[in-house]
Design an enzyme around this catalytic site. Structure first.
Site, mmCIF file in Angstrom:
data_model
loop_
_atom_site.group_PDB
_atom_site.id
_atom_site.type_symbol
_atom_site.label_atom_id
_atom_site.label_comp_id
_atom_site.label_asym_id
_atom_site.label_seq_id
_atom_site.Cartn_x
_atom_site.Cartn_y
_atom_site.Cartn_z
ATOM 1 N N GLU A 176 10.379 29.731 -17.458
ATOM 2 C CA GLU A 176 11.340 30.210 -16.469
ATOM 3 C C GLU A 176 12.715 29.765 -16.971
ATOM 4 O OE1 GLU A 176 12.107 29.730 -11.680
ATOM 5 O OE2 GLU A 176 10.381 28.760 -12.587
ATOM 6 N N ARG A 197 -1.177 19.027 -17.576
ATOM 7 C CA ARG A 197 0.264 18.850 -17.790
ATOM 8 C C ARG A 197 0.502 17.552 -18.522
ATOM 9 N NH1 ARG A 197 3.479 22.163 -14.810
ATOM 10 N NH2 ARG A 197 5.589 21.339 -14.817
ATOM 11 N N LYS A 202 12.200 19.968 -14.615
ATOM 12 C CA LYS A 202 13.544 20.467 -14.897
ATOM 13 C C LYS A 202 14.508 20.137 -13.764
ATOM 14 C CE LYS A 202 11.752 24.413 -16.083
ATOM 15 N NZ LYS A 202 11.507 25.814 -16.383
HETATM 16 P P1 ATP Z 1 9.184 22.167 -14.636
HETATM 17 O O1 ATP Z 1 8.508 21.559 -13.464
HETATM 18 O O2 ATP Z 1 9.502 21.198 -15.706
HETATM 19 O O3 ATP Z 1 10.336 23.041 -14.266
HETATM 20 P P2 ATP Z 1 7.662 24.551 -14.978
HETATM 21 O O4 ATP Z 1 6.182 24.639 -15.096
HETATM 22 O O5 ATP Z 1 8.291 25.059 -13.742
HETATM 23 O O6 ATP Z 1 8.066 23.078 -15.310
HETATM 24 P P3 ATP Z 1 8.185 26.723 -16.734
HETATM 25 O O7 ATP Z 1 9.437 27.100 -17.405
HETATM 26 O O8 ATP Z 1 7.703 27.601 -15.646
HETATM 27 O O9 ATP Z 1 8.356 25.241 -16.197
HETATM 28 O O10 ATP Z 1 7.041 26.465 -17.798
HETATM 29 C C1 ATP Z 1 6.712 27.323 -18.849
HETATM 30 C C2 ATP Z 1 5.351 26.950 -19.342
HETATM 31 O O11 ATP Z 1 5.324 25.599 -19.784
HETATM 32 C C3 ATP Z 1 4.304 27.084 -18.253
HETATM 33 O O12 ATP Z 1 3.178 27.728 -18.784
HETATM 34 C C4 ATP Z 1 3.993 25.667 -17.870
HETATM 35 O O13 ATP Z 1 2.679 25.563 -17.452
HETATM 36 C C5 ATP Z 1 4.276 24.892 -19.167
HETATM 37 N N1 ATP Z 1 4.675 23.520 -18.867
HETATM 38 C C6 ATP Z 1 5.725 23.114 -18.112
HETATM 39 N N2 ATP Z 1 5.744 21.766 -18.001
HETATM 40 C C7 ATP Z 1 4.693 21.307 -18.718
HETATM 41 C C8 ATP Z 1 4.166 20.002 -18.995
HETATM 42 N N3 ATP Z 1 4.740 18.900 -18.509
HETATM 43 N N4 ATP Z 1 3.063 19.906 -19.766
HETATM 44 C C9 ATP Z 1 2.481 21.007 -20.277
HETATM 45 N N5 ATP Z 1 2.926 22.255 -20.057
HETATM 46 C C10 ATP Z 1 4.014 22.424 -19.280
HETATM 47 MG MG MG Z 2 8.471 26.887 -12.984
#
Ligand code: ATP
Ligand code: MG
Length: 557
Positions: free
Chosen positions: A37, A262, A272
């Site tokens: 995202e 995760r 983020k």
């Molecule tokens: P955040 O909570 O850090 O914003 P998010 O999951 O909302 O994380 P995205 O940009 O939607 O962030 O994530 C893109 C991809 O990266 C998704 O498939 C997500 O599952 C993966 N991802 C995000 N954070 C992690 C993590 N800590 N460990 C493994 N994979 C992750």
């Molecule tokens: Mg997200």
């Protein structure tokens, strides 16, 4: 966390079954995607997902798409899109020409929603958010949804008018008609479209209704022909909905969702939203602050793509969320830099050493290997003369037990140069060390004693005539608590006030200012890298400490 973590990868086991003869994806090219995202910079958790998504495709000779998941228009920004691409390329992965935005599919998603309404599988609901919460039910009480049996013609008409902008934000939603009694609350007629008048960074004001993630994602995956949609564990309970959408609308492919754990790392935060807070509150100096777990921060800190990929490989892929010790990440970096970094001598807390029997005006040179592990990196010339810089901590008036460095009467090796015997020092009225004195033994050029007498201490030094001032930024954990954001903890209460210490009076070899290298081992101290950004803006040579020489990870074990 230990290094012997299993390398078995259950995702690969699933895929092996899927592509085997008779499997659901027999004969198909494995096709994955990484769907960030674009609402912030990528962090080390994303690196894990990137390694899994791109790495799995690589392993099976398949392909991996890069898709900006921009269905939720609130915080998206082009700045992030570019940075995300840069970080993935830096890690060494390539999406070829398969770069997409989820927003490209808004029209198709709308058509899918219409198809569901026509099939009697979706309806427009006029409950307020409060009512919807109230009617949700619990494990023993089914949800209530008074609009679920309205005629589909009515829903079709209302949904078209929702799109046309006839209703206020939040006034109506489109809900999937699934199961009000399901034990999985995601299946209790979830909202799949909402009205939200927000300008989207790509589609502008074309849409005032936006699809929800759980509805949009399987459609995006299917349109792109994804076979395996790999995501993190929090989506596990959403998989039935993913499958329901996939199976109930007409789509060109049937992707399979597989979830993995995760990644968390001790003494840092990963979300983020929290990282943005650190930036906005000025606790760190931007998303690329070397203390941040972002990829741009780690890169500025001196992390190499290889060290991060090795880390992601070795922590493995599992179904249980775990927090990996920061020391293990450091261990992977140290391992890479030990192989690849140029060796140099830098004095962090300098005092002048005067070699009183060395002729004034004389200077000589030594050839030293840039990296004993890589003879192909060649040698370079360093100079030696009457005065050089040494560390204050390498001198003591009275040695403590086990101290073999400079103290009056003791012989010490100046690394690769000469053996010198300390003769004393000068202090100011406050007792501050001003100079250290020694005499050298001309018979010991190169640091060997002709008579085989044993010299226990070896110290690093920089020729004062050919030294340059440098600033060195020393880092510690950003948070004092190993898990600063678990439970109901407020991570802002655990900021480490000593996470950055700036040493401004360091002395480095002059040649480093022209070096093509960026990563160095400062002998006896640790691994450092040139901070290009800070060097350029300050006009001085600025280094970041990447990691210490000693392996805290092994020690703990
Ligand atoms: P955040 O909570 O850090 O914003 P998010 O999951 O909302 O994380 P995205 O940009 O939607 O962030 O994530 C893109 C991809 O990266 C998704 O498939 C997500 O599952 C993966 N991802 C995000 N954070 C992690 C993590 N800590 N460990 C493994 N994979 C992750
Ligand atoms: Mg997200």
């Amino acid at each position: 966390m230990s290094e012997e973590i299993t390398n078995a990868n259950f995702i690969h086991d699933f895929i092996d079954e899927d592509i085997a003869p008779g499997g659901d994806y027999a004969g198909m090219t494995v096709h994955t995607r990484f769907p960030p995202e674009p609402n912030g910079y990528l962090h080390i958790g994303h690196a894990k997902a990137i390694c899994i998504d791109f790495g799995t495709a690589e392993k099976y000779g398949g392909i991996c798409n890069l898709r900006m998941d921009d269905t939720n228009p609130t915080k998206e920004d082009v700045e992030y899109v570019d940075a995300i691409m840069e970080d993935i390329r830096w890690l060494g992965f390539d999406w070829g020409d398969r770069f997409f935005f989820a927003s490209q599919y808004f029209e198709k998603m709308y058509e899918c929603a219409v198809e569901l309404i026509e099939k009697g599988l979706a309806y427009v609901c006029e409950l307020t958010p409060e009512q919807m919460r109230e009617f949700r039910g619990d494990l023993t009480t089914p949800a209530k949804s008074p609009f679920r049996d309205r005629p589909k013609e009515e829903s079709l008409d209302l949904f078209r008018r929702m799109r046309a902008g006839e209703f206020e934000d939040g006034k109506m939603t489109l809900r999937a008609r699934i199961d009000l009694t399901s034990g999985n609350f995601n299946m209790r007629d979830p909202v799949i479209y909402r009205i939200n008048r927000i300008t989207h960074h790509r589609t502008g004001n074309e849409w005032c209704i936006y699809p929800m993630y759980d509805f949009a994602h399987p459609i995006e995956d299917a349109i792109e022909g994804i076979t395996h949609s790999l995501c993190t564990l929090e989506f596990e309970a959403h998989r039935p909905l993913y499958d329901w959408v996939r199976d109930n609308v007409t789509l060109p492919a049937k992707p399979r969702q597989i979830e993995f754990s995760r990644l968390g790392i001790t003494n840092t935060v990963m979300s983020k939203r929290k990282l943005r807070k650190l930036v906005e509150d000025g606790i760190v100096d931007g998303w690329d602050d070397p203390r941040m777990p972002t990829l741009c921060g780690l890169r500025r800190r001196g992390y190499t793509p290889l060290s991060i990929r090795n880390f992601c490989e070795r922590i493995g892929v599992s179904k249980t969320n775990s927090t990996v010790d920061y020391a293990f990440l450091e261990h992977c970096l140290r391992e890479d830099l030990n192989e690849s970094a140029q060796r140099t001598m830098v004095v962090l807390d300098p005092v002048k050493l005067v070699i009183t029997n060395y002729p004034e005006g004389k200077s000589e040179t030594f050839e030293i290997e840039n990296n004993p592990n890589r003879p192909e990196d060649g040698k370079r010339t360093i100079t030696f003369s009457r005065e050089c810089w040494i560390e204050k901590t390498d001198y003591m008036d009275e040695p403590v037990k086990g101290y073999f460095r400079m103290f009056p009467g003791n012989e010490v090796r100046l690394k690769t140069a000469y053996i010198v015997k300390c003769t004393g020092c000068k202090r100011d009225e406050n007792g501050e060390l001003i100079e250290v004195y020694a005499e050298y033994d001309p018979e010991t050029r190169g640091g060997d004693t002709p008579d085989g007498r044993r010299i226990k201490g070896t110290i690093h030094w920089v020729d004062a005539e050919n030294s340059v001032d440098a600033e060195v930024r020393m880092y510690e954990n950003l948070f004092t608590d190993p898990e600063p954001d678990t439970g109901d903890k407020d991570f802002l209460e655990y900021i480490n006030p000593d996470s950055l210490k700036i040493l401004t009076d360091c002395k480095a070899e002059k040649g480093l200012t022209q070096s093509a290298q960026t990563h160095f081992q400062f002998m006896r101290i640790g691994y450092f890298c040139i901070d290009k950004k800070a060097s350029e803006s300050s006009g001085r040579l600025v280094f970041n400490k990447s990691v210490s020489l000693k392996d805290g990870f092994k020690k703990k074990k």
